[in-house]
Structures are given as C-alpha cells and as structure tokens.
Design a protein around this motif. Structure first.
Motif, PDB file in Angstrom:
ATOM      1  N   GLY A  21       2.415   9.257   8.090  1.00 27.47           N
ATOM      2  CA  GLY A  21       2.503   7.805   8.011  1.00 27.47           C
ATOM      3  C   GLY A  21       2.969   7.139   9.290  1.00 27.47           C
ATOM      4  N   SER A  22       3.471   7.943  10.250  1.00 27.69           N
ATOM      5  CA  SER A  22       3.990   7.377  11.502  1.00 27.69           C
ATOM      6  C   SER A  22       2.936   7.317  12.603  1.00 27.69           C
ATOM      7  CB  SER A  22       5.170   8.223  12.005  1.00 27.69           C
ATOM      8  OG  SER A  22       4.720   9.472  12.518  1.00 27.69           O
ATOM      9  N   SER A 103     -13.518   8.356   8.899  1.00 25.68           N
ATOM     10  CA  SER A 103     -13.605   7.011   9.483  1.00 25.68           C
ATOM     11  C   SER A 103     -15.039   6.575   9.744  1.00 25.68           C
ATOM     12  CB  SER A 103     -12.782   6.945  10.769  1.00 25.68           C
ATOM     13  OG  SER A 103     -11.415   7.181  10.500  1.00 25.68           O
ATOM     14  N   TYR A 104     -15.879   7.512  10.153  1.00 23.51           N
ATOM     15  CA  TYR A 104     -17.281   7.181  10.447  1.00 23.51           C
ATOM     16  C   TYR A 104     -17.979   6.560   9.237  1.00 23.51           C
ATOM     17  CZ  TYR A 104     -22.294   8.013  10.992  1.00 23.51           C
ATOM     18  OH  TYR A 104     -23.657   7.863  11.011  1.00 23.51           O
ATOM     19  N   GLY A 109     -14.292  -1.713   7.306  1.00 25.62           N
ATOM     20  CA  GLY A 109     -13.476  -1.461   6.124  1.00 25.62           C
ATOM     21  C   GLY A 109     -14.256  -1.173   4.857  1.00 25.62           C
ATOM     22  N   GLN A 110     -15.582  -1.215   4.932  1.00 23.80           N
ATOM     23  CA  GLN A 110     -16.411  -0.997   3.751  1.00 23.80           C
ATOM     24  C   GLN A 110     -17.140   0.343   3.853  1.00 23.80           C
ATOM     25  OE1 GLN A 110     -16.380  -3.261   1.127  1.00 23.80           O
ATOM     26  NE2 GLN A 110     -14.771  -4.182   2.401  1.00 23.80           N
ATOM     27  N   PHE A 111     -17.229   1.048   2.731  1.00 19.68           N
ATOM     28  CA  PHE A 111     -17.916   2.325   2.719  1.00 19.68           C
ATOM     29  C   PHE A 111     -19.397   2.121   3.012  1.00 19.68           C
ATOM     30  CE2 PHE A 111     -20.027   6.028   0.981  1.00 19.68           C
ATOM     31  CZ  PHE A 111     -19.200   7.062   1.395  1.00 19.68           C
ATOM     32  N   SER A 112     -19.949   2.973   3.883  1.00 21.01           N
ATOM     33  CA  SER A 112     -21.343   2.841   4.303  1.00 21.01           C
ATOM     34  C   SER A 112     -22.170   4.006   3.776  1.00 21.01           C
ATOM     35  CB  SER A 112     -21.433   2.787   5.835  1.00 21.01           C
ATOM     36  OG  SER A 112     -22.785   2.892   6.253  1.00 21.01           O
ATOM     37  N   ASN A 146      -8.991   5.739  10.392  1.00 22.03           N
ATOM     38  CA  ASN A 146      -8.417   5.447  11.705  1.00 22.03           C
ATOM     39  C   ASN A 146      -7.012   6.030  11.836  1.00 22.03           C
ATOM     40  OD1 ASN A 146      -8.098   4.347  14.292  1.00 22.03           O
ATOM     41  ND2 ASN A 146      -7.323   2.392  13.470  1.00 22.03           N
ATOM     42  N   ARG A 147      -6.949   7.388  11.666  1.00 21.77           N
ATOM     43  CA  ARG A 147      -5.660   8.099  11.715  1.00 21.77           C
ATOM     44  C   ARG A 147      -4.663   7.547  10.693  1.00 21.77           C
ATOM     45  NH1 ARG A 147      -4.572   7.227  17.806  1.00 21.77           N
ATOM     46  NH2 ARG A 147      -6.230   5.711  17.522  1.00 21.77           N
ATOM     47  N   TRP A 148      -5.191   7.182   9.506  1.00 21.46           N
ATOM     48  CA  TRP A 148      -4.390   6.711   8.368  1.00 21.46           C
ATOM     49  C   TRP A 148      -3.751   5.342   8.619  1.00 21.46           C
ATOM     50  CZ3 TRP A 148      -1.803  11.980   9.128  1.00 21.46           C
ATOM     51  CH2 TRP A 148      -2.639  13.010   8.678  1.00 21.46           C
ATOM     52  N   GLN A 149      -4.224   4.626   9.652  1.00 23.22           N
ATOM     53  CA  GLN A 149      -3.652   3.314   9.952  1.00 23.22           C
ATOM     54  C   GLN A 149      -4.311   2.199   9.148  1.00 23.22           C
ATOM     55  OE1 GLN A 149      -3.026   2.464  14.303  1.00 23.22           O
ATOM     56  NE2 GLN A 149      -3.940   4.476  14.587  1.00 23.22           N
ATOM     57  N   THR A 150      -5.594   2.381   8.809  1.00 24.94           N
ATOM     58  CA  THR A 150      -6.359   1.320   8.158  1.00 24.94           C
ATOM     59  C   THR A 150      -6.611   1.676   6.697  1.00 24.94           C
ATOM     60  OG1 THR A 150      -7.484   0.831  10.252  1.00 24.94           O
ATOM     61  CG2 THR A 150      -8.481  -0.030   8.227  1.00 24.94           C
TER      62      THR A 150
END
Length: 255
Positions: A21-22, A103-104, A109-112, A146-150
């Motif tokens: 989480g950090s 992430s790709y 923010g929407q699933f593709s 995005n490395r658990w940031q988003t």
C-alpha cells in the motif's frame, strides 16, 4: 489442495519486499532488500521444484533482473509488470511460463475488453494470467492498477470472476491493503475466492506463518494457492522458512 507459490518482487533493479500500500512514484516502504539478485532466487526455486511462482516488476529499472530470473528457470516462473500486447510474447520467449497483466487492461480507469482480446491474440488464453490485485473500499474489493495506486471501478465478485476466467489460465490476486504487513491474510477475500473461482488462483498479502497455508487451505477448500513474501526467511522474515513451505507442498502433492 492449497500450495505455496514463490515470488520474486523487483523494485528499482533489486529484489525487495515492500509494503504494498506504500508503493508510489516516490518509492515505497521497504521490509527487505536482498544481497542476492533475481537469478539466485529463480535458481533456488528451480532447485526445489517450486512451480508457478511469479516475478513482478514494480515500476521501471528491472528489465535486466527480470530476464536473468526467467533465463534461470525457463518455463518455471510467471512474469508481470508493464506487460502489454506489444511485449508479452517477448517475455514468453525469454522463459516465462505465463505473462501476468493488470494495468494494460484498463483505459481511463475502465476495463477494456478490446485490450484483453488483443493480448489474448498474442499469447493465448492458456498462457495468460490476470492480476486482479485489489484494495478494499465501501463497495467491496476493487481492482487496483498502476502499482496499486489507482483504484478502478471494477469490483471483484462472483459475476466479474465468472466472466473473466473464460479469458485466462489463472488469476493472481494481491490484497494490496495487507501486502507486506505480515499481519494476517484477508480471510474474507480468500474464502470468497474459493467460492467464486473455478480456475487456479493465487492469493498474496499478509501471510506470516505456515499456519496461514493451513488457513487458506481451509477457507478456500483447497482451491486457492498462497504466496508468502516478507515473512519468509529467504526475504529476511522470521515467520516461516522456505524449507517448511517446500515440505508443505511435498505433503500436499502426495495427498
């Protein structure tokens, strides 16, 4: 039955264990930085026949270490971290058994679904792992990229997993809120994954002892595998040894 799955987490070109989480663009709270490189750990897992582990690149600067790990055990490790339709096949050629993607698959923010189809065409369903790592919110567990940031709008539930498992070989799910804390697994999530999933799934986050392997086995009816990171002796932990995990797998394989 539940098996132990090994890991190699790479951050800034080094093997590390971090508090999930950090993680941010500025760095991360770090539990352990290894004196050994990724090739050493891949060789160790190969020596002991520990299949299905994952190599995760947390951000840039890890490519050399990734290729060393995959080359040390061709076909023995999965790779994730910046994987997309353009580079996925190259990691399979470098020795990955599967590529792991998160992430790709999200655009704004929407699933593709279009991106999922694109990467499936490159590697095939049978060599694709979807990393549905998540953070807990008042809506439940939401996939984080995005490395658990988003935190995205996509919620992990029975309907989502039933649809997605048609398009991949496995799921990898980090509970980012407890990742690296060695304060216990997300028991509710593990139990739900056991109920929801009909393909192989590996859970990571918070594991601290051999008892957690038993707990995951119990909660998921043996349907969910477990990754142990920071608590493991080879990563500076004191909760459980690699040898204990190897013996657990051997016992499960024989049962």
């Amino acid at each position: 039955m539940t098996f132990f799955r090994p890991c190699i987490d790479l951050h800034q070109g080094q093997v590390k264990q971090i508090v999930g989480g950090s993680l941010s663009d500025q760095g991360a709270q770090t539990n352990f930085i290894s004196q050994h490189d990724a090739e050493y750990y891949a060789g160790l897992y190969h020596q002991h026949g520990l299949q299905g582990g994952h190599v995760i690149a947390l951000g840039p600067g890890n490519e050399e270490q990734v290729l060393k790990a995959l080359g040390a055990w061709p076909g023995g490790l999965q790779f994730g971290g910046g994987v997309n339709h353009a580079n996925a096949a190259s990691y399979l050629e470098a020795g990955a058994s599967h590529v792991i993607v998160t992430s790709y698959l999200f655009e704004d923010g929407q699933f593709s679904w279009a991106r999922l189809d694109k990467i499936k065409q490159e590697v095939g369903v049978e060599r694709l792992v979807l990393d549905l790592s998540c953070r807990q919110t008042n809506k439940g567990w939401q996939i984080a990229t995005n490395r658990w940031q988003t935190v995205t709008d996509t919620i992990i539930d029975g309907a989502t997993l039933a649809e997605l498992e048609k398009h991949c070989a496995e799921f990898l799910i980090h509970a980012a809120d407890v990742e690296g804390l060695q304060a216990g697994i997300d028991e509710q999530l593990v139990a739900k994954l056991g109920d929801w999933c009909s393909i192989p799934v590996t859970y990571a986050g918070g594991a601290r002892s051999l008892a957690d392997l038993k707990l995951v086995n119990q909660l998921s009816s043996g349907k969910v595998d477990l990754t142990i990171g920071s608590a493991l002796n080879i990563f500076g932990g004191s909760g459980v040894t690699l040898e204990e995990c190897i013996r657990w797998n051997q016992a499960e394989g024989a049962s």
